[in-house]
Design a protein around this motif. Structure first.
Motif, PDB file in Angstrom:
ATOM      1  N   UNK A   1       0.820  -1.185   0.000  1.00  0.00           N
ATOM      2  CA  UNK A   1       0.000   0.000   0.000  1.00  0.00           C
ATOM      3  C   UNK A   1       0.871   1.259   0.000  1.00  0.00           C
ATOM      4  N   UNK A   2       1.949   1.221   0.747  1.00  0.00           N
ATOM      5  CA  UNK A   2       2.846   2.375   0.789  1.00  0.00           C
ATOM      6  C   UNK A   2       3.473   2.610  -0.583  1.00  0.00           C
ATOM      7  N   UNK A   3       3.824   1.545  -1.284  1.00  0.00           N
ATOM      8  CA  UNK A   3       4.381   1.687  -2.631  1.00  0.00           C
ATOM      9  C   UNK A   3       3.368   2.311  -3.578  1.00  0.00           C
TER      10      UNK A   3
ATOM     11  N   UNK B   1       6.458   4.485   9.938  1.00  0.00           N
ATOM     12  CA  UNK B   1       7.854   4.859   9.732  1.00  0.00           C
ATOM     13  C   UNK B   1       8.214   4.927   8.254  1.00  0.00           C
ATOM     14  N   UNK B   2       7.718   3.971   7.484  1.00  0.00           N
ATOM     15  CA  UNK B   2       7.997   3.949   6.050  1.00  0.00           C
ATOM     16  C   UNK B   2       7.373   5.152   5.347  1.00  0.00           C
ATOM     17  N   UNK B   3       6.131   5.457   5.674  1.00  0.00           N
ATOM     18  CA  UNK B   3       5.457   6.610   5.072  1.00  0.00           C
ATOM     19  C   UNK B   3       6.169   7.905   5.440  1.00  0.00           C
ATOM     20  N   UNK B   4       6.626   8.017   6.685  1.00  0.00           N
ATOM     21  CA  UNK B   4       7.356   9.216   7.111  1.00  0.00           C
ATOM     22  C   UNK B   4       8.695   9.322   6.410  1.00  0.00           C
ATOM     23  N   UNK B   5       9.406   8.216   6.331  1.00  0.00           N
ATOM     24  CA  UNK B   5      10.723   8.207   5.690  1.00  0.00           C
ATOM     25  C   UNK B   5      10.620   8.616   4.215  1.00  0.00           C
ATOM     26  N   UNK B   6       9.542   8.208   3.570  1.00  0.00           N
ATOM     27  CA  UNK B   6       9.352   8.549   2.154  1.00  0.00           C
ATOM     28  C   UNK B   6       8.715   9.923   1.973  1.00  0.00           C
TER      29      UNK B   6
ATOM     30  N   UNK C   1      -6.110   9.887  -1.443  1.00  0.00           N
ATOM     31  CA  UNK C   1      -5.362   9.665  -0.205  1.00  0.00           C
ATOM     32  C   UNK C   1      -5.573   8.227   0.244  1.00  0.00           C
ATOM     33  N   UNK C   2      -4.640   7.730   1.021  1.00  0.00           N
ATOM     34  CA  UNK C   2      -4.729   6.386   1.577  1.00  0.00           C
ATOM     35  C   UNK C   2      -4.967   6.527   3.070  1.00  0.00           C
ATOM     36  N   UNK C   3      -6.040   5.941   3.552  1.00  0.00           N
ATOM     37  CA  UNK C   3      -6.385   5.965   4.964  1.00  0.00           C
ATOM     38  C   UNK C   3      -6.210   4.557   5.513  1.00  0.00           C
ATOM     39  N   UNK C   4      -5.303   4.407   6.439  1.00  0.00           N
ATOM     40  CA  UNK C   4      -5.032   3.114   7.050  1.00  0.00           C
ATOM     41  C   UNK C   4      -5.605   3.158   8.459  1.00  0.00           C
ATOM     42  N   UNK C   5      -6.574   2.290   8.720  1.00  0.00           N
ATOM     43  CA  UNK C   5      -7.301   2.299   9.988  1.00  0.00           C
ATOM     44  C   UNK C   5      -6.945   1.067  10.799  1.00  0.00           C
TER      45      UNK C   5
ATOM     46  N   UNK D   1       0.129  11.749   1.419  1.00  0.00           N
ATOM     47  CA  UNK D   1      -1.145  11.184   0.994  1.00  0.00           C
ATOM     48  C   UNK D   1      -1.508   9.910   1.767  1.00  0.00           C
ATOM     49  N   UNK D   2      -0.788   9.640   2.839  1.00  0.00           N
ATOM     50  CA  UNK D   2      -1.073   8.475   3.683  1.00  0.00           C
ATOM     51  C   UNK D   2      -1.442   8.992   5.071  1.00  0.00           C
TER      52      UNK D   2
END
Length: 45
Positions: free
Chosen positions: A1-3, A30-35, A15-19, A39-40
């Motif tokens: 999903x992050x990709x 961490x991955x979303x922040x690092x990239x 946008x991607x909403x992860x619940x 939009x996540x």
């Protein structure tokens, strides 16, 4: 999903909403922040 979010980050209408609070959440955050993905978004269950 992050990709997918990374590939689509130029789209302002998507946008991607992860619940949830599952075991993999920390890694995804961490991955979303690092990239630098804006939009996540994460929300509790």
């Amino acid at each position: 999903m992050i990709e997918a979010a990374e590939c689509l980050q130029q789209r302002d209408d998507l946008v991607f909403l992860i619940v949830g609070e599952g075991a993999g959440k920390r890694r995804l955050v961490e991955l979303a922040q690092r990239k630098g993905l804006r939009n996540v978004h994460f929300a509790p269950l």
